[in-house]
Structure formats: C-alpha cells, structure tokens
Design an enzyme around this catalytic site. Structure first.
Site, PDB file in Angstrom:
ATOM      1  N   ASP A  74       0.879  -1.150   0.000  1.00 55.55           N
ATOM      2  CA  ASP A  74       0.000   0.000   0.000  1.00 55.55           C
ATOM      3  C   ASP A  74       0.929   1.215   0.000  1.00 55.55           C
ATOM      4  O   ASP A  74       2.134   1.105   0.266  1.00 55.55           O
ATOM      5  CB  ASP A  74      -0.918   0.000   1.226  1.00 55.55           C
ATOM      6  CG  ASP A  74      -2.095   0.967   1.028  1.00 55.55           C
ATOM      7  OD1 ASP A  74      -2.036   1.802   0.100  1.00 55.55           O
ATOM      8  OD2 ASP A  74      -3.061   0.894   1.813  1.00 55.55           O
TER       9      ASP A  74
HETATM   10  C1  BGC Z   1      -4.835   3.476   0.159  1.00 56.60           C
HETATM   11  C2  BGC Z   1      -4.950   2.512  -1.017  1.00 56.60           C
HETATM   12  C3  BGC Z   1      -4.763   3.258  -2.306  1.00 56.60           C
HETATM   13  C4  BGC Z   1      -3.428   3.964  -2.291  1.00 56.60           C
HETATM   14  C5  BGC Z   1      -3.141   4.769  -3.540  1.00 56.60           C
HETATM   15  C6  BGC Z   1      -3.565   4.296   0.091  1.00 56.60           C
HETATM   16  O1  BGC Z   1      -3.582   5.289   1.047  1.00 56.60           O
HETATM   17  O2  BGC Z   1      -4.861   2.759   1.367  1.00 56.60           O
HETATM   18  O3  BGC Z   1      -6.211   1.879  -0.992  1.00 56.60           O
HETATM   19  O4  BGC Z   1      -4.869   2.386  -3.389  1.00 56.60           O
HETATM   20  O5  BGC Z   1      -3.393   4.875  -1.190  1.00 56.60           O
HETATM   21  O6  BGC Z   1      -3.985   5.866  -3.606  1.00 56.60           O
END
Ligand code: BGC
Length: 754
Positions: free
Chosen positions: A231
């Site tokens: 993530d």
């Molecule tokens: C989120 C993800 C997301 C990523 C990119 C993170 O903060 O938890 O779900 O895909 O950011 O935006």
C-alpha cells in the site's frame, strides 16, 4: 509485446534491478529505456478511475481525470450478483484501457469487523464467502480487458485508527476462516495480477515483511502467481520485505530503499537470486499489460453512466415497506425532503474518490418523470442546511408544512461526507441529530413518510418505527438519484440484500470491547464470530439481518432436495430448491444457502455460515430450480492442530432462505469424514482417548481407578470413565497408584497408535 525476460535479467545492472522494485513517482513504475522496459501506470480504484492528472502526491484527491463513479463496494456487494460484479469489472477495465492504466488498485475486500471502520464504504461484506465470490467476479471482469487489479488491503486492515502501525492480533483459525478467506477465494478463482499488502502489522510483523502472509500462504498454499505491492508507503524494512516476497514498493522512495537493496546484495545480506526472482516476477507483470488488443481510445461516458444507474438499482435494499406504500403512484403531490435529494452523497472520501463527470440527483431524475406524468407534482424542501449537519428552524418548519400538505414525503438522508472516509473511523453509529429530528418531525405530520438512506455503513435508526418505508441506497455512485427514483416509482423492483448485519446499537457489535484497540495492538478476541456469525449464534435481536432485503413481489423458496444423505467429503453434493415468484411483478430473489453444524458447540462453530447464493430473476408465476454444489470445504473449519481445513464427522443442517434469519427450508446431511488424527500430548485426557476409539489401551488405568477409589468395586466402566474423564493420562499418577514402568508403557502404546 513480449519481453525477453531471461535476457533482461542477464543485462540489467544491480542498480537497475533494485530500481524496478519501487515506483518512479506516485503512480508509475520505472522504465529502463536502454533495454526497452516501459514504465507502467497504476491508479485507484476500486469503484471508478482516479487517474491523477500529474504524478505527485496530492492530499486533495480531487485532481484527477473526469470518470464514472459506480456504486461503492458496500453497495455493490448488496447485489449478491456475480455476473453484475463481472460486468462492473468489464466497464472499469475498458475505462482503464482508455486511460492507459496498466493496473487498477482494487477491489478492496477487507472484512467489516466493526461498523465503525472508516473505509467500510469501500469494503464488500462481513462475510468472507460473499466478499470472495464477488471480488473474484470483479477481477475476472477487469482482467478480461487485459488490465490488472490489485486486491487490497492484505490483510487484517479492518480499521483506520493507527492503520499504518497497529498490530492486529488474530488467531490462526480466525485469520484463515475470516480475514484471509476472501483473498484465498479471489486468488484461486480469478488469478489477480497483483495483491496490495496492508499498512498494519499482523501478529507482530508488518504485513509488508511478513513471509507467512506474502509467500507461505498465498504462493505455497494457494498457488498465487502474481506480484505483491505495498500500500502507498507501507514499507518498513526493504530488505526484509523483499526476502518475505514483496516485489514492488509504491510509491517511489526517492532511491532510499533501492539503495538498501543494492547494499544488501553487495554485503551478502540479500542473495542476488532473490532479487533476480523478484525482477522476473515484476517483468512478467509488466508484460501482462503490454497487450496487442485493439486500442481503446475512448469510451461512451453516457452509456457507462446509464449502466451505473442500473447497477445502483440492483444494489439498493428495501429494508421496510409497510402497507406496500412503495412503489409510489406517478400522480399526486409528493414532497422530496433533505439536501441529499438535490446533492446526493454517492461516494466516500479518500483514495477511492472519483471525479465524477456528472451526477444525477433524485430531484433531477424525478423531473423527467414529472415531464411525462401530468398528474405528478414534486416539491423539494431542504429541511436542514445543505451541509447535512446544521439545524435550521425555518427550513425545518417549511419542510414539515410541505410534508403535511402532500400525499407522501420522501426524505433523502444519511451520513455527510465528513462522517465516513479513509484514514479515520467513526466513533458512533448515529446520523447527525438534525437529520434524525427532521425525519421525526416529518413522520409526525405525514403518515406516508419514506426514508431513502445514503451511507456506507450501518446507522442507528431511532425513527425506524415511525416511518412506513426505508430504502437503503448505500453509496450508490453518480447515478444514485436516478436509481432511487426508478425504485421509488416502481420502474425498478428492488432486489438488493444486506451484505452486513444492521445491529440496533454499537454496544451490540461483536468487537465492541476490542475496537480499535489501545493504539498499539488490537485483539480480534471475538474470533470467528463476526457479523451474523455472532448475532445468530447468540440468538440476538438485530435491526435488519444479514441477507435481508424486500421486493415489490413475493417469492417462495422450498422443496429442498439433497443428492445424497451421506457425504464422505469427496467430490460434491448437489442441493436444489424451487424458487417461485408468487406475486404480480417481475423481480429477483437471492436464494441463500447456509451450513449449520448439528452440534455447534462441538468445535465452537458459528450457528450458520453462508456457503452458496444465487440471484434468480423471475416473471410473475414463474418457478425455477436453483442448485448449489457443496464440497468438503463447505463444511470445514480451520483446525490449528493439523494446520489444515477439517470436517468433523457428524450431522450438518443445510439451511436455505432469503436472509440469515429467514430460513424457509432445510435438510440434513451426514458427513462421513474422518476425525482429526489422534495425537498424544500431555493434555490428552481419558475422555479424548475413548473418543478416538483407543480406550482399550488405557483399560488398566480404569481398572486401577475402580479398585483404588470405589469401595464397592461393582460400578461399570462407564461410571468409572465418567469419573476420570478430565484427567490427563500423564498425571493419573496423582490419583492412582501405578508403577512408573506400567504408565510409561501405556503412554508409549498411545503414541504408537497415533
Ligand atoms: C490506500 C490505497 C490506495 C493507495 C493509492 C492508500 O492510502 O490505502 O487503498 O490504493 O493509497 O492511492
């Protein structure tokens, strides 16, 4: 386009290899131009494209290309419809292709442990089977367009509070049965290109460096072939992570972690073969998206918008409909009340926020109806301030008067944006006070008061008994207003079912005492008893149960037939039921199959668990046979003694109905499986030995106990066994006199018999 991966691995420098293991910026991987390796772009997900207009980090997630916002995961799951999920995936895949997106960052499939989790609006269900089945269909849809997915957030990311550091303490059985299951189903059924590991720690280790989570379970046990990315910012120790099986760090760490990989290879801490293998997997993933399919330059946004209206209609749940007040007649004076009627809440905040190219409100959609129905008149009143949280006496009075003067009032209410979003949890389940007051004030003067809810998770409904109907749209995407009007006036027959239980109060929820933990750790002490697994096992009242949802027609589900009365766990058993539309309107019913072990206390199992569902569309009077195939795993629980799924032999009930609390027919099935193998340990009791049919080995102990403890030596074996049942074999010496050699011999015989 094909990449010559062996050649590339031979010719990439160590620094280039390390570089491929992290992003170039916020959304792209790095290219290696001299060798023809292209950069690829990833984008959120899950219910619409959030392709940012440039590649930097923007806390303001609104700076993205105009796109279509479909219903959020919480709504989509209520469709209980695999083919609809697949279609949504296909539409998204097409949009991603048109925007040159290699991999879409979704679906988000974490289990709804508490209604308070700030991202529940994105997640699918409290039930892992439902979440897994729907997620697999979504993945098949997206990937059919040759666009990848990233199934997230793996794993046990069930709260936003301290999401980047909290340690989720989850026992093995609960992990396997609840928190990993949806990922397992998705991987086995749809072969996703990527997984996204969660920020948090799991049982003491960051997910991003948890080898058991990243390699042992998905790759060695489930056969996962794709890559795992972090993530955004979920990296702790880059070298540990790569060893654990984490291929791609996102976004860029500006070279910081790439250098650590280089140093680790140079000083021998990281075997170059591990890095080569990581690069190989990354190149294979990149290659998947270099397709030779016809280019998609554009897509028909209006067509996709109409599709999203249809999807929202399929997902909406009619929670209550007394006196069959709905559908409303297309005539008379009706008051539409509440700011969400004009400006619906249709999505949540955070990384999933789509810049919708247009939004259809209920007021706008009903305008089209009014234009075609001369006898219909709609009056709109806000009732509260537009922010959804501020009282306004004059607006309230105005709305109440309009409601009184109308034949029905429809309130468009729910949770404002600020109440639920990524990065924080709710601390209560209530809607803003001013909205509850508005509903009560309107219902007090208008007997035909209907509530239309917009929210991504359960809310308390103190006014539930004062209104005649409740239609739950969840967060229905950009066409939600149109979909609500379609249902309110009967152009669409509601068929959504709750993918999560709606408890009366927060205090009723299974993890109430252990959510969100102390900031460092969160103990999942409710175990496998999540959602209806808890409420149903406790026979507790809930406001609306899992699987519930009404229709404008009625269905009967019955005549259950099971292909066999005994099942040895090999192959499958077929269960069929007849489902019939016994009303006057075309509609769809979701037939739900639950398994219930006959003796639920035997292995501390939930009273029932969903193991099959089918959505069936039927004309009035039409009847169809719906069948389900059950296999060994439909009856299994995860046994930590053998570290595997196991089916306890015995009798099981097969329950079929249209919610977890409305079972309309049932059958029983005898499982002729083998018991968990006997294993002698120091906790093996006299009773365990008899239960496993090995009592003959310890008969000398029974005889000695009888002789030494009963004055009258006549009691039969059963009485003596009962008296001894909880004694461990190895410490019977405290209760009977026996020579060391004789006891050692008995224990030896028990071990031999394992
Ligand atoms: C989120 C993800 C997301 C990523 C990119 C993170 O903060 O938890 O779900 O895909 O950011 O935006």
């Amino acid at each position: 386009m094909k990449l010559d991966i062996d050649y590339l691995i031979e010719n990439l420098t160590l620094e280039e290899k390390a570089g491929l293991c992290s992003g170039a910026d916020f959304w792209h991987t790095k290219s290696v131009e001299r060798l023809g390796i292209p950069a690829v772009m990833v984008s959120d997900g899950p219910h619409g494209l959030r392709k940012q207009v440039d590649s930097e980090f923007h806390p303001d997630e609104h700076r993205s290309v105009k796109a279509v916002c479909y219903p959020a995961g919480s709504a989509l799951a209520c469709s209980f419809d695999r083919s609809l999920m697949q279609k949504v995936g296909e539409y998204l895949g097409e949009e991603a292709r048109a925007e040159n997106i290699h991999t879409l960052l979704g679906p988000a499939i974490n289990i709804k442990r508490s209604p308070l989790c700030g991202r529940n609006f994105e997640y699918l269900s409290e039930d892992p089977y439902l979440a897994g089945e729907l997620s697999a269909s979504y993945v098949k849809g997206v990937q059919s367009k040759n666009v990848g997915v990233s199934v997230k957030h793996y794993a046990a990311n069930n709260q936003e509070y301290k999401r980047m550091s909290v340690d989720a303490i989850v026992d093995e059985r609960t992990l396997r049965e609840i928190y990993l299951k949806a990922f397992e189903i998705t991987i086995k059924k749809s072969n996703p290109w990527t997984l996204m590991c969660a920020y948090n720690k799991l049982n003491g280790t960051y997910c991003s460096e948890n080898k058991k989570l990243l390699t042992d379970i998905p790759r060695n046990e489930w056969g996962y072939e794709g890559i795992i990315m972090t993530d955004w910012g979920a990296m702790n120790d880059r070298v540990k992570a790569i060893k654990a099986g984490l291929e791609l760090e996102m976004p860029s760490s500006s070279g910081y972690n790439d250098r650590k990989i280089v140093e680790a290879v140079k000083n021998g801490e990281l075997d170059i073969e591990i890095l080569n293998n990581t690069v190989r997997k990354l190149l294979e993933w990149i290659e998947l998206g270099l397709n030779e399919l016809p280019e998609i330059k554009n897509y028909d946004k209006e067509l996709h918008h109409s599709f999203s209206r249809r999807v929202a209609g399929e997902c909406a749940i009619l929670l209550k409909n007394n006196n069959e007040i709905l559908p409303l007649k297309k005539s008379g004076n009706i008051a539409f009340i509440g700011p969400f009627a004009k400006k619906p809440r249709y999505q949540g905040g955070g990384s999933s926020h789509v810049d919708a190219f247009k939004v259809t409100s209920a007021v706008e959609a009903v305008g089209d109806l009014v234009a075609n129905n001369a006898d219909l008149s709609i009056i709109y009143k806000a009732g509260i301030e537009d922010d959804g949280v501020t009282r306004n006496e004059a607006l309230l009075k105005d709305a109440v008067e309009a409601a009184k003067a109308s034949e029905a009032a429809v309130l468009f209410v729910g949770l404002p944006d600020s109440f639920e979003a990524e990065s924080y949890d709710r601390d209560h389940m209530d809607m803003p006070d001013c909205q509850n007051e508005l509903i009560e004030a309107v219902a007090a003067v208008q007997p035909n008061t209907v509530v239309v809810l917009h929210k991504g998770s359960p809310v308390t409904m103190p006014w539930k008994d004062q209104v005649v109907a409740i239609l739950d749209m969840y967060l229905g995407g950009q066409a939600v207003g149109g979909a609500a009007v379609d249902i309110l006036f009967g152009d669409v027959n509601p068929s959504g079912k709750l993918a999560e239980s709606m408890p009366y109060r927060l205090e009723d929820t299974p993890c109430y005492l252990n959510f969100p933990g102390d900031g460092k750790k969160v103990y999942y002490s409710e175990g496998v008893f999540v959602g209806y697994r808890y409420y149903d096992s406790k026979r507790m009242g809930v406001m609306y149960p899992f699987g519930h949802g009404l229709s404008y027609t009625k269905f009967s589900i019955g005549d259950i037939k099971v292909s066999d009365s005994l099942f040895d766990g090999k192959g499958t058993v077929n269960v069929s039921v007849k489902v019939k539309n016994i009303g006057n309107t075309v509609g769809a019913e979701v037939v739900q199959l639950y398994i219930s072990p006959f003796d639920e206390l035997l292995r501390i199992r939930p009273l029932k668990e969903l193991k099959g569902f089918e959505k069936v569309y039927l004309m009035p009077g039409e009847e169809r046979v719906t069948s389900f195939e059950l296999d060994y795993y439909s009856f299994a629980y995860y046994n930590v003694d053998v570290n595997d799924w196991h089916v306890e032999p015995g009798e099981y009930k097969i329950l079929v109905g249209n919610s977890s609390r409305n079972i309309t027919c049932e059958a029983s099935l005898e499982l002729k499986t083998s018991k968990v193998p006997f294993l002698y340990t120091e906790t093996t009791t006299i009773k365990d030995v008899f239960d496993y049919g090995k009592g003959h080995i310890i008969m000398p102990l029974i005889q000695k106990y009888r002789e030494q403890n009963f004055e009258d030596t006549t009691p039969d074996d059963e009485i003596v066994k009962e008296a001894m049942r909880e004694l461990s074999v190895h410490n019977v010496v405290s209760f009977i006199k026996i020579s060391n050699e004789e006891l050692d011999q008995i224990i030896e015989n028990l071990k031999k018999s394992e």
